[in-house]
Design a protein around this motif. Structure first.
Motif, mmCIF file in Angstrom:
data_model
loop_
_atom_site.group_PDB
_atom_site.id
_atom_site.type_symbol
_atom_site.label_atom_id
_atom_site.label_comp_id
_atom_site.label_asym_id
_atom_site.label_seq_id
_atom_site.Cartn_x
_atom_site.Cartn_y
_atom_site.Cartn_z
ATOM 1 N N ARG A 18 0.807 -1.225 0.000
ATOM 2 C CA ARG A 18 0.000 0.000 0.000
ATOM 3 C C ARG A 18 0.842 1.278 0.000
ATOM 4 O O ARG A 18 0.506 2.258 -0.672
ATOM 5 C CB ARG A 18 -0.962 0.010 1.190
ATOM 6 N N VAL A 19 1.961 1.264 0.738
ATOM 7 C CA VAL A 19 2.792 2.468 0.825
ATOM 8 C C VAL A 19 3.428 2.791 -0.529
ATOM 9 O O VAL A 19 3.422 3.938 -0.983
ATOM 10 C CB VAL A 19 3.884 2.293 1.902
ATOM 11 N N VAL A 20 3.954 1.772 -1.192
ATOM 12 C CA VAL A 20 4.582 1.969 -2.499
ATOM 13 C C VAL A 20 3.552 2.401 -3.533
ATOM 14 O O VAL A 20 3.791 3.321 -4.329
ATOM 15 C CB VAL A 20 5.289 0.675 -2.953
ATOM 16 N N LEU A 21 2.380 1.765 -3.504
ATOM 17 C CA LEU A 21 1.333 2.109 -4.465
ATOM 18 C C LEU A 21 0.817 3.524 -4.239
ATOM 19 O O LEU A 21 0.550 4.257 -5.196
ATOM 20 C CB LEU A 21 0.177 1.109 -4.364
ATOM 21 N N LEU A 22 0.676 3.914 -2.975
ATOM 22 C CA LEU A 22 0.211 5.272 -2.677
ATOM 23 C C LEU A 22 1.218 6.312 -3.155
ATOM 24 O O LEU A 22 0.842 7.350 -3.701
ATOM 25 C CB LEU A 22 -0.025 5.423 -1.171
ATOM 26 N N GLU A 23 2.502 6.018 -2.962
ATOM 27 C CA GLU A 23 3.538 6.939 -3.440
ATOM 28 C C GLU A 23 3.475 7.099 -4.959
ATOM 29 O O GLU A 23 3.589 8.215 -5.483
ATOM 30 C CB GLU A 23 4.914 6.426 -3.019
ATOM 31 N N GLY A 24 3.279 5.989 -5.658
ATOM 32 C CA GLY A 24 3.164 6.059 -7.107
ATOM 33 C C GLY A 24 1.915 6.789 -7.559
ATOM 34 O O GLY A 24 1.953 7.574 -8.517
ATOM 35 N N ALA A 25 0.796 6.568 -6.866
ATOM 36 C CA ALA A 25 -0.451 7.248 -7.220
ATOM 37 C C ALA A 25 -0.332 8.752 -7.009
ATOM 38 O O ALA A 25 -0.771 9.548 -7.855
ATOM 39 C CB ALA A 25 -1.607 6.684 -6.385
ATOM 40 N N LEU A 26 0.279 9.156 -5.891
ATOM 41 C CA LEU A 26 0.468 10.584 -5.634
ATOM 42 C C LEU A 26 1.414 11.208 -6.656
ATOM 43 O O LEU A 26 1.214 12.350 -7.084
ATOM 44 C CB LEU A 26 1.008 10.794 -4.218
ATOM 45 N N GLY A 27 2.437 10.450 -7.056
ATOM 46 C CA GLY A 27 3.345 10.941 -8.090
ATOM 47 C C GLY A 27 2.632 11.154 -9.415
ATOM 48 O O GLY A 27 2.887 12.139 -10.120
ATOM 49 N N THR A 28 1.726 10.237 -9.745
ATOM 50 C CA THR A 28 0.957 10.364 -10.987
ATOM 51 C C THR A 28 0.039 11.572 -10.942
ATOM 52 O O THR A 28 -0.064 12.342 -11.908
ATOM 53 C CB THR A 28 0.128 9.086 -11.225
ATOM 54 N N LEU A 29 -0.654 11.758 -9.808
ATOM 55 C CA LEU A 29 -1.549 12.910 -9.657
ATOM 56 C C LEU A 29 -0.769 14.221 -9.712
ATOM 57 O O LEU A 29 -1.212 15.198 -10.331
ATOM 58 C CB LEU A 29 -2.314 12.807 -8.341
ATOM 59 N N LYS A 30 0.391 14.234 -9.083
ATOM 60 C CA LYS A 30 1.224 15.439 -9.065
ATOM 61 C C LYS A 30 1.684 15.812 -10.465
ATOM 62 O O LYS A 30 1.574 16.981 -10.886
ATOM 63 C CB LYS A 30 2.426 15.203 -8.147
ATOM 64 N N LEU A 31 2.170 14.834 -11.207
ATOM 65 C CA LEU A 31 2.617 15.090 -12.568
ATOM 66 C C LEU A 31 1.448 15.450 -13.471
ATOM 67 O O LEU A 31 1.553 16.357 -14.304
ATOM 68 C CB LEU A 31 3.355 13.868 -13.122
ATOM 69 N N GLY A 32 0.326 14.741 -13.301
ATOM 70 C CA GLY A 32 -0.838 15.019 -14.140
ATOM 71 C C GLY A 32 -1.355 16.429 -13.964
ATOM 72 O O GLY A 32 -1.696 17.105 -14.945
ATOM 73 N N ALA A 33 -1.395 16.907 -12.717
ATOM 74 C CA ALA A 33 -1.912 18.249 -12.456
ATOM 75 C C ALA A 33 -1.022 19.319 -13.079
ATOM 76 O O ALA A 33 -1.512 20.214 -13.789
ATOM 77 C CB ALA A 33 -2.030 18.471 -10.948
ATOM 78 N N ILE A 34 0.288 19.235 -12.831
ATOM 79 C CA ILE A 34 1.186 20.273 -13.357
ATOM 80 C C ILE A 34 1.297 20.183 -14.877
ATOM 81 O O ILE A 34 1.351 21.209 -15.564
ATOM 82 C CB ILE A 34 2.576 20.180 -12.697
ATOM 83 N N ALA A 35 1.288 18.964 -15.425
ATOM 84 C CA ALA A 35 1.396 18.808 -16.878
ATOM 85 C C ALA A 35 0.168 19.375 -17.572
ATOM 86 O O ALA A 35 0.271 20.020 -18.627
ATOM 87 C CB ALA A 35 1.579 17.339 -17.239
ATOM 88 N N LEU A 36 -1.009 19.161 -16.988
ATOM 89 C CA LEU A 36 -2.240 19.674 -17.598
ATOM 90 C C LEU A 36 -2.273 21.194 -17.564
ATOM 91 O O LEU A 36 -2.592 21.845 -18.570
ATOM 92 C CB LEU A 36 -3.454 19.097 -16.867
ATOM 93 N N ILE A 37 -1.935 21.770 -16.421
ATOM 94 C CA ILE A 37 -1.949 23.234 -16.293
ATOM 95 C C ILE A 37 -0.939 23.874 -17.258
ATOM 96 O O ILE A 37 -1.259 24.837 -17.979
ATOM 97 C CB ILE A 37 -1.644 23.645 -14.842
ATOM 98 N N LEU A 38 0.282 23.340 -17.272
ATOM 99 C CA LEU A 38 1.317 23.902 -18.140
ATOM 100 C C LEU A 38 0.985 23.724 -19.617
ATOM 101 O O LEU A 38 1.225 24.626 -20.432
ATOM 102 C CB LEU A 38 2.665 23.251 -17.830
ATOM 103 N N SER A 39 0.425 22.575 -19.982
ATOM 104 C CA SER A 39 0.095 22.318 -21.384
ATOM 105 C C SER A 39 -1.006 23.247 -21.876
ATOM 106 O O SER A 39 -0.930 23.772 -22.995
ATOM 107 C CB SER A 39 -0.332 20.860 -21.559
ATOM 108 N N MET A 40 -2.035 23.448 -21.055
ATOM 109 C CA MET A 40 -3.114 24.355 -21.442
ATOM 110 C C MET A 40 -2.611 25.790 -21.556
ATOM 111 O O MET A 40 -2.988 26.519 -22.479
ATOM 112 C CB MET A 40 -4.249 24.257 -20.421
ATOM 113 N N THR A 41 -1.749 26.192 -20.626
ATOM 114 C CA THR A 41 -1.197 27.549 -20.668
ATOM 115 C C THR A 41 -0.280 27.730 -21.874
ATOM 116 O O THR A 41 -0.357 28.748 -22.584
ATOM 117 C CB THR A 41 -0.424 27.845 -19.373
ATOM 118 N N ALA A 42 0.590 26.749 -22.104
ATOM 119 C CA ALA A 42 1.489 26.826 -23.257
ATOM 120 C C ALA A 42 0.699 26.826 -24.558
ATOM 121 O O ALA A 42 1.043 27.536 -25.508
ATOM 122 C CB ALA A 42 2.469 25.654 -23.235
#
Length: 226
Positions: A18-42
């Motif tokens: 669970r700890v490893v999976l949660l870390e990976g899920a949070l990493g995915t959400l973190k990257l997804g949020a910043i990538a979406l915001i930056l891509s729309m702005t760019a």
């Protein structure tokens, strides 16, 4: 059958990972949020450069969009992280390199979405607003933005779904996202349940986004027809 269940539906293995999976899920959400915001702005910045500049600038922007759309995202991520960054003397975390790669790739797609929405706007309304003596910023605020937003909603939500679907490709430069963490958990527990669970969770998330996209498309269609 019992061995199959033990290997693919072992909830003890899933809990232990669970700890490893949660870390990976949070990493995915973190990257997804910043990538979406930056891509729309760019994408918005690229679109403005394309429609507000001269012929030479427009051709240059179109060339950039064509190159980005043709290049596989995984190749682009590798080039950014292992070629471009070292050449300019910058060593960055894979998170920032991945965000920049997504910006370059998906920003081009969002720019095309904005441009298609701009072309779909009835230019007669803009001429009428000019005839009424409205200032340019008021025309943008009252005429262009409301219509452009409704027109591009379906395409933008679809592109956002595609961006989130591409997030696991960040493993190519060593970023720890959900599927990478699930593979690590599979090795750690010697069981495929964590990997299967991550795949199911990721697929369900994308299906929910696809469902939301359908609702937004129908909403946009109703508002445009009203």
């Amino acid at each position: 059958m019992e061995a199959l269940i033990k290997h693919f539906a072992n909830f003890d293995a899933l809990w232990n990972a669970r700890v490893v999976l949660l870390e990976g899920a949070l990493g995915t959400l973190k990257l997804g949020a910043i990538a979406l915001i930056l891509s729309m702005t760019a994408g918005a910045a690229i679109f403005i450069l394309q429609v507000s500049g001269g012929e030479r600038r427009r051709k240059l922007v179109e060339w950039y969009i064509d190159v980005m759309r043709a290049m596989p995202l995984m190749v682009l991520l590798v080039i950014v992280h292992y070629v471009i960054m070292p050449l300019v003397g910058v060593r960055v975390d894979p998170y920032y390199a991945a965000a920049f790669g997504f910006l370059l790739k998906h920003g081009a797609y969002f720019a095309e979405i904005y441009r298609s929405g701009w072309l779909a706007i009835d230019k007669g309304q803009i001429l009428a607003a000019n005839a009424l003596g409205l200032r340019q910023w008021r025309i943008v605020q009252m005429v262009i933005v409301p219509q452009l937003s409704l027109i591009v909603i379906p395409a933008m939500t679809s592109q956002a779904t595609l961006l989130l679907r591409d997030l696991p490709l960040a493993f190519a430069i060593g970023y720890f996202e959900i599927l990478t963490s699930a593979r690590a958990a599979q090795v750690f527990t010697r069981n495929s349940t964590p990997l299967l669970g991550a795949v199911v969770a990721y697929s369900v998330t994308l299906l929910l986004l696809q469902w939301l996209t359908g609702h937004l498309e129908r909403y946009s269609r109703r508002r445009l027809e009203a």
